[in-house]
Design a protein around this motif. Structure first.
Motif, PDB file in Angstrom:
ATOM      1  N   ARG A 226      -3.151  -8.122  -3.465  1.00  0.00           N
ATOM      2  CA  ARG A 226      -3.842  -7.720  -2.236  1.00  0.00           C
ATOM      3  C   ARG A 226      -5.008  -8.645  -1.902  1.00  0.00           C
ATOM      4  NH1 ARG A 226      -3.530  -2.132  -4.553  1.00  0.00           N
ATOM      5  NH2 ARG A 226      -1.426  -1.454  -4.041  1.00  0.00           N
ATOM      6  N   SER A 227      -5.565  -9.322  -2.905  1.00  0.00           N
ATOM      7  CA  SER A 227      -6.605 -10.306  -2.571  1.00  0.00           C
ATOM      8  C   SER A 227      -5.995 -11.499  -1.855  1.00  0.00           C
ATOM      9  CB  SER A 227      -7.299 -10.837  -3.825  1.00  0.00           C
ATOM     10  OG  SER A 227      -7.633  -9.813  -4.679  1.00  0.00           O
TER      11      SER A 227
ATOM     12  N   GLU B 104      -8.292   3.207   0.643  1.00  0.00           N
ATOM     13  CA  GLU B 104      -7.302   2.152   0.866  1.00  0.00           C
ATOM     14  C   GLU B 104      -7.953   0.882   1.399  1.00  0.00           C
ATOM     15  OE1 GLU B 104      -4.145   3.887   3.214  1.00  0.00           O
ATOM     16  OE2 GLU B 104      -3.029   4.293   1.361  1.00  0.00           O
TER      17      GLU B 104
ATOM     18  N   PRO C 262      -1.468  -5.715  -8.823  1.00  0.00           N
ATOM     19  CA  PRO C 262      -1.704  -5.249  -7.456  1.00  0.00           C
ATOM     20  C   PRO C 262      -3.003  -5.811  -6.873  1.00  0.00           C
ATOM     21  CG  PRO C 262      -1.010  -3.431  -8.850  1.00  0.00           C
ATOM     22  CD  PRO C 262      -1.200  -4.611  -9.752  1.00  0.00           C
ATOM     23  N   MET C 263      -4.043  -5.908  -7.707  1.00  0.00           N
ATOM     24  CA  MET C 263      -5.330  -6.420  -7.218  1.00  0.00           C
ATOM     25  C   MET C 263      -5.201  -7.866  -6.769  1.00  0.00           C
ATOM     26  SD  MET C 263      -7.942  -4.890 -10.038  1.00  0.00           S
ATOM     27  CE  MET C 263      -9.353  -5.852  -9.522  1.00  0.00           C
TER      28      MET C 263
ATOM     29  N   ARG D  36     -10.621  -0.379   0.436  1.00  0.00           N
ATOM     30  CA  ARG D  36     -11.075  -1.137  -0.722  1.00  0.00           C
ATOM     31  C   ARG D  36      -9.897  -1.714  -1.499  1.00  0.00           C
ATOM     32  NH1 ARG D  36     -16.506   1.289  -3.277  1.00  0.00           N
ATOM     33  NH2 ARG D  36     -16.437  -0.845  -4.030  1.00  0.00           N
ATOM     34  N   LEU D  37      -8.818  -0.956  -1.617  1.00  0.00           N
ATOM     35  CA  LEU D  37      -7.628  -1.493  -2.279  1.00  0.00           C
ATOM     36  C   LEU D  37      -7.127  -2.733  -1.545  1.00  0.00           C
ATOM     37  CD1 LEU D  37      -5.569   1.747  -3.073  1.00  0.00           C
ATOM     38  CD2 LEU D  37      -7.026   0.444  -4.615  1.00  0.00           C
ATOM     39  N   MET D  38      -7.149  -2.674  -0.205  1.00  0.00           N
ATOM     40  CA  MET D  38      -6.693  -3.799   0.608  1.00  0.00           C
ATOM     41  C   MET D  38      -7.482  -5.067   0.316  1.00  0.00           C
ATOM     42  SD  MET D  38      -6.669  -2.034   4.289  1.00  0.00           S
ATOM     43  CE  MET D  38      -5.879  -0.438   4.459  1.00  0.00           C
TER      44      MET D  38
ATOM     45  N   GLY E  48      -8.519  -5.954  -2.472  1.00  0.00           N
ATOM     46  CA  GLY E  48      -8.298  -6.395  -3.845  1.00  0.00           C
ATOM     47  C   GLY E  48      -9.172  -5.687  -4.860  1.00  0.00           C
ATOM     48  N   HIS E  49      -9.772  -4.546  -4.459  1.00  0.00           N
ATOM     49  CA  HIS E  49     -10.576  -3.801  -5.421  1.00  0.00           C
ATOM     50  C   HIS E  49      -9.658  -2.994  -6.338  1.00  0.00           C
ATOM     51  CE1 HIS E  49     -14.441  -3.771  -2.735  1.00  0.00           C
ATOM     52  NE2 HIS E  49     -13.930  -4.959  -2.907  1.00  0.00           N
ATOM     53  N   SER E  50     -10.161  -2.704  -7.545  1.00  0.00           N
ATOM     54  CA  SER E  50      -9.381  -1.895  -8.481  1.00  0.00           C
ATOM     55  C   SER E  50      -9.453  -0.433  -8.051  1.00  0.00           C
ATOM     56  CB  SER E  50      -9.950  -2.042  -9.884  1.00  0.00           C
ATOM     57  OG  SER E  50     -11.234  -1.469  -9.927  1.00  0.00           O
TER      58      SER E  50
ATOM     59  N   LEU F 117       0.824  -1.213   0.000  1.00  0.00           N
ATOM     60  CA  LEU F 117       0.000   0.000   0.000  1.00  0.00           C
ATOM     61  C   LEU F 117       0.854   1.256   0.000  1.00  0.00           C
ATOM     62  CD1 LEU F 117      -2.671  -1.112   2.587  1.00  0.00           C
ATOM     63  CD2 LEU F 117      -3.129  -0.491   0.221  1.00  0.00           C
TER      64      LEU F 117
ATOM     65  N   ARG G 131      -1.345   7.633  -3.832  1.00  0.00           N
ATOM     66  CA  ARG G 131      -0.144   8.431  -3.591  1.00  0.00           C
ATOM     67  C   ARG G 131      -0.501   9.862  -3.221  1.00  0.00           C
ATOM     68  NH1 ARG G 131       4.579   6.314  -5.605  1.00  0.00           N
ATOM     69  NH2 ARG G 131       5.488   8.112  -4.604  1.00  0.00           N
TER      70      ARG G 131
ATOM     71  N   TRP H   4     -18.000   1.568   3.134  1.00  0.00           N
ATOM     72  CA  TRP H   4     -18.393   2.579   2.161  1.00  0.00           C
ATOM     73  C   TRP H   4     -19.865   2.461   1.769  1.00  0.00           C
ATOM     74  CZ3 TRP H   4     -14.733  -1.156   1.763  1.00  0.00           C
ATOM     75  CH2 TRP H   4     -15.067  -2.280   1.000  1.00  0.00           C
TER      76      TRP H   4
ATOM     77  N   GLN I 193     -12.881   0.864  -8.785  1.00  0.00           N
ATOM     78  CA  GLN I 193     -13.885   0.507  -7.768  1.00  0.00           C
ATOM     79  C   GLN I 193     -13.692   1.348  -6.512  1.00  0.00           C
ATOM     80  OE1 GLN I 193     -12.796  -3.720  -7.842  1.00  0.00           O
ATOM     81  NE2 GLN I 193     -14.982  -4.187  -7.769  1.00  0.00           N
TER      82      GLN I 193
ATOM     83  N   ASP J  14      -0.135   5.022  -8.325  1.00  0.00           N
ATOM     84  CA  ASP J  14       1.070   4.697  -9.083  1.00  0.00           C
ATOM     85  C   ASP J  14       0.905   3.354  -9.780  1.00  0.00           C
ATOM     86  OD1 ASP J  14       1.471   2.768  -7.184  1.00  0.00           O
ATOM     87  OD2 ASP J  14       3.125   3.790  -6.179  1.00  0.00           O
ATOM     88  N   GLU J  15       2.015   2.834 -10.327  1.00  0.00           N
ATOM     89  CA  GLU J  15       1.918   1.638 -11.160  1.00  0.00           C
ATOM     90  C   GLU J  15       1.524   0.410 -10.347  1.00  0.00           C
ATOM     91  OE1 GLU J  15       4.632   3.109 -10.228  1.00  0.00           O
ATOM     92  OE2 GLU J  15       5.804   1.529  -9.269  1.00  0.00           O
ATOM     93  N   ARG J  16       1.739   0.443  -9.021  1.00  0.00           N
ATOM     94  CA  ARG J  16       1.295  -0.657  -8.172  1.00  0.00           C
ATOM     95  C   ARG J  16      -0.067  -0.341  -7.535  1.00  0.00           C
ATOM     96  NH1 ARG J  16       2.703  -5.307  -9.452  1.00  0.00           N
ATOM     97  NH2 ARG J  16       2.310  -6.131  -7.365  1.00  0.00           N
ATOM     98  N   GLU J  17      -0.773   0.594  -8.111  1.00  0.00           N
ATOM     99  CA  GLU J  17      -2.117   0.981  -7.650  1.00  0.00           C
ATOM    100  C   GLU J  17      -2.140   1.353  -6.171  1.00  0.00           C
ATOM    101  OE1 GLU J  17      -5.067  -1.782  -9.021  1.00  0.00           O
ATOM    102  OE2 GLU J  17      -4.260  -1.760 -11.042  1.00  0.00           O
ATOM    103  N   ARG J  18      -1.117   2.073  -5.740  1.00  0.00           N
ATOM    104  CA  ARG J  18      -1.114   2.619  -4.385  1.00  0.00           C
ATOM    105  C   ARG J  18      -1.659   4.038  -4.455  1.00  0.00           C
ATOM    106  NH1 ARG J  18       4.776   1.599  -5.066  1.00  0.00           N
ATOM    107  NH2 ARG J  18       5.221  -0.511  -4.400  1.00  0.00           N
TER     108      ARG J  18
END
Lengths: 218, 262
Positions: free
Chosen positions: A88-89, B161, A84-85, B163-165, B167-169, A65, B256, A101, B172, B250-254
Motif C-alpha cells: 500500500r505504500s 482505512e 500489505p504495508m 491510514r492503511l492506505m 502504508g500504516h500497520s 483494501l 474486515r 486523525w 498504527q 485478515d492476513e492481508r491487513e484489510r
C-alpha cells in the motif's frame, strides 16, 4: 502494454513507450466486472464510466483494501510477495474523501516536502495548520501531498480535483504529471470531466457493467 | 447476625415495583426490563443459594469445576449480548470465553493456592465466591471494551482505512482507538479502587460486616479482592482486545467489518 500516444504539449511530458510497471490480470471482486489492465512507467491513464460501475471498488481492490482475487504485480513482483504495508505504500490510493486523525497537518506526513507543498499553493506554515479548519479544497490538495510523500510507484486517484477551483486543478494536474515523470511512476486517475481527460490523459479506460474498455484516444 | 424474613425482602422489593410503576410512564419497555431483571435476581440468587448449600456440604473438585464451567458459559453469553456490533458466528462468544477463562481462572487459582492457601485449595466456600467476583468483573471489563472496539471500528472505518492506505500497520491505524478501548475496559475497576472506602463501601465487605464479621478482617479481604479483580479484569480485557483486533483484520491487513453482524 505501452499506449500509442501523440505527445501532448507542456512540460513534464516524456516518452512513455516503456515496459509494463503495473500489471493486473483477471481481477475479481463483488460489485465489479472482472478487470485486466496494465500501466507503464510514467503513464497517466484516466478511468471513467457511469457511476455504480465499480470504479472506486476497482481502486480499493488494487490497493488490496477489500477481499479480491486475481493477479496484481508491481515491477514484476506479485503483491503476495510484499507485505500489505509495503504494497500500500507503493500502490498509493487516494480516496475521493480524505480522512485526518491528528490535530495538525504535520502529524499526517511521513516527511514534509516543501517544494511539493509550494507547487500546490501552500507555504511552509501549512504544517502547523489545524486540520479541522481546512477547507474541502485544502484537504483534497493536502491529501494528495500526503500520498506523494510516501513516494508511491503507482497512484490510484479517485476524482482528486473534484473540490478544486481552476487554478488549483491546474496545480494538482501539473504536480502529478511532474511526479510521474520524475519518479517513473504510473497513475490511474478517475475523472468524469472530458476537458480534464483531454488535458492530462495518455490513454483512457472506460469501466461499465460489462467490463473495462479502451476509451477514445485522448 | 440478624436473619432476614420473607417480609423483609418483600418490603425491599416494593421499592423496585414503585420505581417500575413510576418509570412506566416515561419508558414502558424499561420498566418491564427492570421487573424482569429484579425477578431474575431473586430466582437466580435463591437457586445459587441452594446449590452452594449442597456444594458446601460435600466439597468435591468435580462439582466445583462443573459449577465454574456453567458460570463461565453464562458469562460468555453475557459478553456477547451486551455488544451492539458483535462478531458473526461463534467468534464473539469464543473470544470472550477464552479471555475470561485464561484471566479469571488463572487469577482465581493463584489466589486460592498462593494467597488463601486452604486445604484442599478448591474448598467451594472460597473458590466459588472468589471465582464469581472475578468472572463478574472480568466479564464487565471485556464486554465494555469489546463493545467500544467494534462500535468505534465501525464508526471510524474510513479513518482506519485511510491510514492503511498510506502504508500504516494495523497497530498504527488503531492506536488511538485501542487506547480508548483499554480505558473503557479498565475504568470501572480503577474508579472502584479510587473511591473505595471513601465514597463507597464495597459490596463484599459490606456484606461481611452486615453478617457480623470484624471490620478489619473484612477490609483485608476486600483489598485482596480488589487487586485480584484489577488483575483479572485487566489481563482479561487485554487478551480479549488482542484477539478481537486480530479478528477485525485478515492476513492481508484489510479491515474486515463484514465479520461483524449487521
Amino acid at each position: 502494454m505501452g499506449a500509442d500516444l501523440t505527445p501532448a504539449p507542456g512540460p513534464g511530458k516524456v516518452s512513455r513507450r516503456e515496459s509494463c510497471l503495473f500489471h493486473v490480470s483477471n481481477l475479481k471482486r463483488t460489485g465489479m466486472p472482472p478487470v485486466s489492465l496494465s500501466l507503464s512507467a510514467g503513464e497517466l491513464v484516466c478511468l471513467s464510466g457511469p457511476s455504480g460501475a465499480g470504479k472506486t471498488l476497482l481502486l480499493r481492490a488494487l490497493a488490496d483494501l477489500d477481499v479480491n482475487q486475481g493477479e496484481v504485480s508491481l515491477d514484476g513482483v506479485s503483491r503476495e510477495q510484499l507485505t500489505p504495508m509495503a504494497w500500500r505504500s507503493q500502490v498509493g490510493y487516494l480516496p475521493a474523501e480524505s480522512r485526518w486523525w491528528g490535530s495538525t497537518v504535520a502529524e499526517h506526513f511521513e516527511r514534509v516536502d516543501t517544494q511539493q507543498l509550494s507547487s500546490l499553493g501552500f507555504d511552509t506554515a501549512v504544517s502547523d495548520w489545524r486540520v479541522e479548519r481546512l477547507s474541502s479544497g485544502e484537504r483534497q490538495r493536502l491529501a494528495l501531498a500526503r500520498l506523494l510523500a510516501n513516494r508511491p510507484r503507482v497512484l490510484l486517484l479517485d476524482e482528486p480535483t473534484a473540490n478544486l477551483d481552476p487554478v488549483n486543478i491546474h496545480r494538482a494536474e501539473q504536480l502529478v504529471k511532474d511526479y510521474l515523470a520524475e519518479q517513473r511512476a504510473a497513475c490511474l486517475w478517475v475523472t468524469h470531466t472530458r476537458e480534464q481527460i483531454a488535458r492530462i490523459a495518455d490513454r483512457e479506460l472506460d469501466l461499465d457493467v460489462t467490463g473495462l474498455h479502451e476509451g477514445k484516444a485522448a | 447476625m440478624i436473619h432476614l424474613t420473607t417480609l423483609d425482602l418483600s418490603l425491599a422489593a416494593l421499592l423496585v415495583v414503585a420505581l417500575a410503576m413510576t418509570s412506566a410512564r416515561i419508558y414502558p419497555g424499561l420498566a418491564k426490563q427492570l421487573l424482569v431483571a429484579a425477578l431474575r435476581t431473586a430466582i437466580q440468587l435463591t437457586l445459587i443459594g441452594l446449590v452452594l448449600k449442597t456444594l458446601f456440604a460435600n466439597s468435591s473438585l468435580l462439582w466445583v469445576a462443573m459449577l465454574s464451567g456453567v458460570m463461565l458459559a453464562v458469562a460468555g453469553r453475557e459478553v456477547v449480548v451486551r455488544q451492539q456490533r458483535r462478531f458473526a458466528g461463534g467468534w464473539g462468544y469464543t473470544i470472550g470465553m477464552v479471555s475470561m477463562f485464561t484471566s479469571s481462572f488463572t487469577v482465581a487459582l493463584f489466589a486460592l493456592i498462593v494467597v488463601v492457601g486452604n486445604e484442599p485449595w478448591y474448598q467451594p466456600q472460597y473458590a466459588i465466591p472468589l471465582l464469581g467476583m472475578l468472572l463478574g468483573n472480568t466479564m464487565n471489563g471485556i464486554a465494555l471494551a469489546l463493545d467500544r472496539l467494534t462500535q468505534t471500528a465501525w464508526d471510524q472505518r474510513d479513518t482506519i482505512e485511510a491510514r492503511l492506505m498510506l502504508g500504516h500497520s494495523t497497530a498504527q491505524a488503531l492506536s488511538s482507538i485501542r487506547q480508548q478501548v483499554f480505558r473503557s475496559g479498565l475504568i470501572p475497576i480503577i474508579n472502584a479502587m479510587a473511591a473505595a472506602g471513601i465514597v463507597s463501601l464495597p459490596g463484599m465487605m459490606t456484606g461481611q460486616i452486615l453478617a457480623g464479621a470484624a471490620p478489619v478482617e473484612a477490609v483485608k479481604y476486600q483489598i485482596m479482592i480488589m487487586f485480584l479483580i484489577a488483575g483479572g479484569a485487566g489481563f482479561g480485557t487485554l487478551a480479549a482486545v488482542h484477539l478481537s483486533v486480530r479478528r477485525l483484520f485478515d492476513e492481508r491487513e484489510r479491515l474486515r467489518l463484514d465479520r461483524l453482524q449487521r
